[in-house]
Design an enzyme around this catalytic site. Structure first.
Site, short mmCIF file in Angstrom:
data_model
loop_
_atom_site.label_atom_id
_atom_site.label_comp_id
_atom_site.label_asym_id
_atom_site.label_seq_id
_atom_site.Cartn_x
_atom_site.Cartn_y
_atom_site.Cartn_z
N GLU A 251 0.88 -1.17 0.00
CA GLU A 251 0.00 0.00 0.00
C GLU A 251 0.91 1.21 0.00
O GLU A 251 1.50 1.57 1.02
CB GLU A 251 -0.92 -0.03 1.23
CG GLU A 251 -2.09 0.93 1.11
CD GLU A 251 -1.86 2.23 1.84
OE1 GLU A 251 -1.27 3.15 1.22
OE2 GLU A 251 -2.24 2.35 3.00
N CYS A 285 -2.24 8.29 3.76
CA CYS A 285 -2.02 7.92 2.36
C CYS A 285 -3.25 8.18 1.52
O CYS A 285 -3.15 8.69 0.40
CB CYS A 285 -1.62 6.45 2.26
SG CYS A 285 -0.03 6.07 3.01
#
Length: 477
Positions: A251, A285
């Protein structure tokens, strides 16, 4: 005579004392809001990594042999242990990472760690009958990988660690955790709490530098690496893992776009836009990092968003009234400052913020909204990972979609509209792993999450997340 009830500071200090190294190399961890000492973290080396991997490998067969039901029961006990130490964990997290206790921050993160662990324990994963036609009976099963390496970030250190270790443990793997050098205490404390319940060797931790992370990614006894962090580091992990053909879930970085359609009610979406962009002071993120607003509603949306931004208190995390904190480290402060200053020099209009006290205590960068006409500015093209949001005016939806898709990452995106049918049409055109409608960054433990393009690959959460922590095996016959 009864003993006095421990105070919050006493329970926090007790947990810090339990994770403080008594020998070997160690380093100071300072509060990014005040510069004060939080505690000392061990500096583990390659020998420590080898020992941790060996212990995890030795413990794995017995852990796998417990079966799903018993492993899930243990994980639920571990979630109870998190809840019992929740305030101490939150206060350590607040002091080390900088995020406030309240709002969607430290207490929220500890609660998320417990909740995600419970979800991993409770998610069913049954054998799937692929074919049963009278001649062939084929079933798809998942067996443990072995030892999983979990390399975590500094922005949500406790919750993302649980995202990694929860499904890994549930599937019968053992885990070696390598926390960020910036926030090791938060993860060391979390692992200390979990290991009051888990069998010895099932969950190991090494608190070292980049060379330890690289060695973990290359280690022949590690069957899978889970990593959350930058795209550049993710690429290095891919290279390190190649010789042993490891499974990977990555990720990586994002530069999420939000598109506001012309039919919105600006006041109704303003707070959602704010938290989509500024949750954890922008250090997320999948935060909203580029906002595209239609010309018809541009002024009203910007004004409503600015009103929300001005009202949100920022300060030291342990002060109960604050909901925004400092940037976790000075390097990240300087990145945000550089991008905003370059935008100002290029003629961008700062609506709110943009004037940090560079000499004051703490890494505080004010909540900043910037009107941007030049889409090529670094503030738009780069992931700022902080509290500075560029806002771009657009005239037609095709233009907005093209701009949103113009970067090489695609973690998340959002569409804001009163017309759900039209919002879904626009969402389907966006190149991102998740597209939210009238929200940004909302996640659920049963909804798969992962990136597109250079934001990584592999899925986390729910059934798909469990499958990603197992080796698929077809039993045919």
């Amino acid at each position: 005579m009864n003993s006095p009830t421990p105070t919050l500071d006493q329970t926090q200090d007790d947990l810090l004392e339990r994770i403080t190294p008594t020998g070997g190399e160690r380093r100071e961890i300072l509060d990014p809001a005040t510069g004060q000492l939080v505690g000392h973290a061990p500096v583990h080396g390659l020998d420590d990594l080898e020992a941790a991997v060996a212990r995890a490998a030795a413990a794995q067969p017995a852990w796998a042999a417990l079966g799903h039901e018993r492993r899930s029961a243990v994980l639920l006990e571990a979630a109870d242990a998190i809840d019992a130490s929740a305030e101490a964990l939150a206060r350590i997290l607040s002091r080390e990472q900088g995020k406030p206790l309240n709002g969607p921050n430290a207490r929220f993160e500890v609660g998320g760690a417990s909740g995600w662990l419970r979800a991993a324990a409770a998610t069913p994963l049954e054998a799937e009958v692929i074919l049963d036609d009278g001649d062939v009976h084929a079933e798809l099963h998942y067996r443990p990988i072995g030892v999983v390496g979990a390399i975590g970030p500094w922005n949500w250190p406790q919750m993302i660690t649980v995202w990694q270790i929860g499904p890994a443990l549930r599937m019968g793997n053992t885990v070696v955790v390598k926390p960020s050098e910036y926030t090791p205490l938060s993860v060391l404390a979390l692992v200390e709490v979990l290991n009051t319940v888990l069998p010895a060797g099932v969950l190991e931790i090494v608190s070292g530098g980049r060379e330890v992370g690289a060695a973990l990614a290359a280690h022949p006894s590690i069957g899978k690496v889970m990593f959350t962090g930058s795209t550049s580091t993710g690429k290095a992990i891919i290279r390190s893992s190649a010789d042993t053909v490891k499974r990977l879930t990555l990720e990586l970085g994002g530069n999420d776009a939000g598109i506001v359609l012309p039919d919105v009610d600006p006041s109704a979406i303003a707070e959602g836009l704010f938290w989509g962009a500024f949750i954890n002071t922008g250090q997320t993120c999948a935060a909203l990092k580029r906002l595209y607003v239609h010309d018809d509603v541009y002024d009203a949306v910007v004004e409503a968003l600015a009103d929300v931004a001005r009202a949100m208190p920022m300060g030291v995390g342990l002060d109960e009234q604050n909901v925004l904190g400092p940037l976790q480290n000075r390097q990240q402060f300087e990145i945000v400052d550089r991008l905003v200053e370059a935008a100002k020099r290029a003629g961008a209009n700062v609506l709110v913020g943009g004037d940090p006290d560079r000499d004051g205590p703490g890494n505080f960068y004010p909540t900043t909204l910037v009107e941007v006409a030049d889409h090529d500015l670094g503030l738009v093209q780069e992931e700022q990972f902080g509290p500075a949001l560029p806002i771009v005016r657009y005239h037609d939806v095709d233009e907005a979609v093209a701009l949103a898709n113009s970067v090489d990452v695609g973690l998340g995106a959002s569409v804001w509209s009163s017309d759900l049918v039209e919002a879904r049409r626009v969402a389907a055109r966006l190149e991102a792993g998740t597209v939210w409608i009238n929200a940004h960054g909302a996640i659920h433990p049963m909804v798969p999450f992962g990136g597109a393009k250079q934001s990584g690959y592999g899925l986390e959460f729910g059934v798909e997340g469990l499958k990603a922590l197992g080796v698929p095996q077809v039993i045919n016959g």
